[in-house]
Design an enzyme around this catalytic site. Structure first.
Site, PDB file in Angstrom:
ATOM      1  N   GLU A  55      51.234  27.098 -67.953  1.00  0.00           N
ATOM      2  CA  GLU A  55      51.763  26.249 -66.879  1.00  0.00           C
ATOM      3  C   GLU A  55      52.348  27.122 -65.778  1.00  0.00           C
ATOM      4  OE1 GLU A  55      50.623  23.172 -66.470  1.00  0.00           O
ATOM      5  OE2 GLU A  55      51.538  22.509 -68.344  1.00  0.00           O
TER       6      GLU A  55
ATOM      7  N   THR B 148      50.855  29.171 -64.082  1.00  0.00           N
ATOM      8  CA  THR B 148      50.217  30.491 -64.068  1.00  0.00           C
ATOM      9  C   THR B 148      49.023  30.508 -63.122  1.00  0.00           C
ATOM     10  OG1 THR B 148      49.069  29.703 -66.034  1.00  0.00           O
ATOM     11  CG2 THR B 148      50.891  31.230 -66.394  1.00  0.00           C
ATOM     12  N   ASP B 149      48.503  29.330 -62.761  1.00  0.00           N
ATOM     13  CA  ASP B 149      47.240  29.335 -61.995  1.00  0.00           C
ATOM     14  C   ASP B 149      47.402  29.967 -60.614  1.00  0.00           C
ATOM     15  OD1 ASP B 149      48.599  27.057 -60.968  1.00  0.00           O
ATOM     16  OD2 ASP B 149      46.817  25.766 -60.988  1.00  0.00           O
TER      17      ASP B 149
ATOM     18  N   GLY C 209      51.901  10.033 -61.224  1.00  0.00           N
ATOM     19  CA  GLY C 209      53.181  10.745 -61.299  1.00  0.00           C
ATOM     20  C   GLY C 209      53.530  11.148 -62.716  1.00  0.00           C
TER      21      GLY C 209
ATOM     22  N   LEU D 264      49.273  14.217 -64.970  1.00  0.00           N
ATOM     23  CA  LEU D 264      47.917  14.226 -65.515  1.00  0.00           C
ATOM     24  C   LEU D 264      46.860  14.356 -64.414  1.00  0.00           C
ATOM     25  CD1 LEU D 264      48.378  11.463 -68.255  1.00  0.00           C
ATOM     26  CD2 LEU D 264      48.731  13.931 -68.433  1.00  0.00           C
TER      27      LEU D 264
ATOM     28  N   SER E  66      45.907  12.988 -58.608  1.00  0.00           N
ATOM     29  CA  SER E  66      45.507  13.360 -57.242  1.00  0.00           C
ATOM     30  C   SER E  66      44.287  14.279 -57.258  1.00  0.00           C
ATOM     31  CB  SER E  66      46.669  13.993 -56.477  1.00  0.00           C
ATOM     32  OG  SER E  66      47.115  15.163 -57.122  1.00  0.00           O
TER      33      SER E  66
ATOM     34  N   ASP F 208      43.869  22.198 -61.981  1.00  0.00           N
ATOM     35  CA  ASP F 208      43.548  20.774 -62.096  1.00  0.00           C
ATOM     36  C   ASP F 208      42.108  20.496 -61.667  1.00  0.00           C
ATOM     37  OD1 ASP F 208      46.223  20.812 -62.591  1.00  0.00           O
ATOM     38  OD2 ASP F 208      46.830  19.753 -60.771  1.00  0.00           O
TER      39      ASP F 208
HETATM   40  C1  GLA Z   1      50.239  21.128 -60.849  1.00  0.00           C
HETATM   41  C2  GLA Z   1      49.353  21.932 -59.903  1.00  0.00           C
HETATM   42  C3  GLA Z   1      48.530  22.981 -60.689  1.00  0.00           C
HETATM   43  C4  GLA Z   1      49.428  23.813 -61.592  1.00  0.00           C
HETATM   44  C5  GLA Z   1      50.348  22.916 -62.413  1.00  0.00           C
HETATM   45  C6  GLA Z   1      51.369  23.719 -63.187  1.00  0.00           C
HETATM   46  O1  GLA Z   1      49.453  20.350 -61.712  1.00  0.00           O
HETATM   47  O2  GLA Z   1      48.473  21.097 -59.214  1.00  0.00           O
HETATM   48  O3  GLA Z   1      47.824  23.792 -59.780  1.00  0.00           O
HETATM   49  O4  GLA Z   1      50.131  24.769 -60.868  1.00  0.00           O
HETATM   50  O5  GLA Z   1      51.068  21.991 -61.612  1.00  0.00           O
HETATM   51  O6  GLA Z   1      50.747  24.495 -64.153  1.00  0.00           O
END
Ligand code: GLA
Length: 400
Positions: free
Chosen positions: A39, A41-42, A128, A131, A134, A177
């Site tokens: 989480e 980390t992207d 919200g 998940l 968006s 995502d």
């Molecule tokens: C949201 C962002 C993702 C990612 C997560 C946290 O979902 O859209 O890019 O950074 O939070 O891991």
């Protein structure tokens, strides 16, 4: 997005489209996603381990008779938006029409020939809840527009365009995502290297166990001034400071725990803490993949708990209700691990639970959570599914 809704299924979306526009539309199914671990980390060029789930948005799309006009209906909130394709989308518009307009604007900016279209969407991804409703909307819409106007936009480009739309709305997100929503595969998690954007599938072999989301019902709206962008800035400050010492540092991916430690005196203590979390979380993704391969589910569970602790104390993106749900999970022997999922500040926890004892454990967690907060949590059992697609039984042919 953050709104009270009803949920619509594919048949209802198709029907509403036909009634409103008197044509047969093209239908797109765009799933939400979970993230097993990895989480925040992207956007730090690290690793993530998400998967698409069996909660989806359905988008029905067709051509508008006026090539310069778009008309879109959100079935679940009974609202519509109408705009000119060539109109410049206002930035930072956080509600659902803002996402639609942002998608059209980025497509046009990149030179894709979008013409007038009608659309209806709705579905059962709770909004919200962390998940990625968006990302499902943006990826599903770009995929649908690409199909409708035969643009043949490759999926990796759809991911970048959808990310650009989110940035325009105001969330400086990474690409987890979008990759999960676009490249999801049934019963597999995706190990995505966010530096190279190469990914590998791993079977999620958890027989005898279930993945269950517990929705705290605390809604987050990451794009609307949450601490999300501030976390990203913290990490970027660390990279900038380290880069002054070592020009080969371009992201936290290039920073070893030892290097971070040695530069600690140069860093703001909060920024240091955020970066230290990211390095540890990357390591946890690697260890989770190994544990999944060896089917060491107890270890996977322990890593989930560790991830939550890091998000709670070091990265500081949790919420008291999420911490409570994880504490309640820890009291249950049949829960192997739990953590908040997604950007944080609300939404769901993901729980790895022994299936045989699931109902009793979730029952106790539900009552205790209700007792502490006055809120009844939503229990969402998820299956891992394929990514964005036109459903196989899509016998509809858009009147192109
Ligand atoms: C949201 C962002 C993702 C990612 C997560 C946290 O979902 O859209 O890019 O950074 O939070 O891991």
């Amino acid at each position: 997005m953050n709104k009270e809704t009803t949920t619509a299924n594919a048949t209802a979306i198709l029907e509403l489209y036909r009634q409103t526009f008197g044509q047969a539309p093209l239908l797109v199914q765009a799933p939400g996603r979970i993230n097993l671990i990895g989480e925040h980390t992207d956007y730090n060029a690290g690793w993530v381990l998400p998967a698409a789930i069996d909660k989806s948005l359905w988008l029905a799309l067709g051509r508008h008779s006026d090539p310069g006009e778009a008309l879109f209906i959100a079935a679940d909130v009974a609202e519509s938006t109408r705009f000119r394709i060539a109109e410049d989308a206002p930035a930072q518009e956080h509600d659902w029409p803002g996402y639609i307009r942002a998608v059209v604007a980025v497509l046009r900016e990149k030179g894709w020939a979008v013409k007038g279209f009608n659309g209806v969407f709705g579905g059962d991804i709770p909004l919200g809840a962390g998940l990625s409703s968006s990302a499902a909307l943006c990826c599903g819409l770009i995929f649908g527009i690409s199909e409708l106007f035969q643009l043949h936009i490759p999926r990796p480009q759809i991911a970048l365009l959808a990310q650009a739309a989110e940035h325009r709305v105001g969330l400086n997100c990474g690409l987890m995502d979008q990759y999960a929503v676009l490249f999801g595969r049934k019963d597999q998690v995706i190990c995505l290297d966010c530096q190279s954007l190469q990914f590998q599938y791993y079977p999620l072999d958890i027989a005898g166990h279930s993945l269950v989301l517990v929705n705290s019902r605390i809604k987050h709206a990451l794009a609307a001034g949450s601490g999300y962008n501030a976390r990203r800035q913290s990490c970027e400050r660390v990279v900038a400071a380290l880069r002054q010492q070592d020009a080969s540092v371009h992201s936290l991916r290039d920073v070893s725990p030892a290097a971070l430690e040695s530069f600690r005196p140069l860093l703001d203590p909060t920024d240091y803490c955020r970066a230290a979390y990211v390095l540890k979380e990357n390591d946890r993704v690697r260890r989770t993949v190994e544990a999944l391969e060896k089917r060491e589910l107890e270890l996977v569970g322990e890593l989930l708990y560790q991830s939550h602790a890091g998000l709670q104390t070091e990265y500081d993106v949790s919420a008291p209700e999420l911490d409570l749900l994880v504490d309640l999970a820890r009291r249950e022997k049949s829960v192997l691990g739990a953590r908040m999922v997604g950007g944080g500040f609300g939404g769901c926890t993901i729980n790895l639970i022994r299936s045989a004892d699931k109902a009793a454990a979730l029952g106790r967690m539900t009552s205790a959570y209700r007792q502490h907060t006055g809120i009844t949590p939503e229990i969402i059992e998820v299956a891992i599914c394929d990514g964005v697609r036109r459903p196989a039984d899509d016998s509809t042919t858009a009147e192109l």
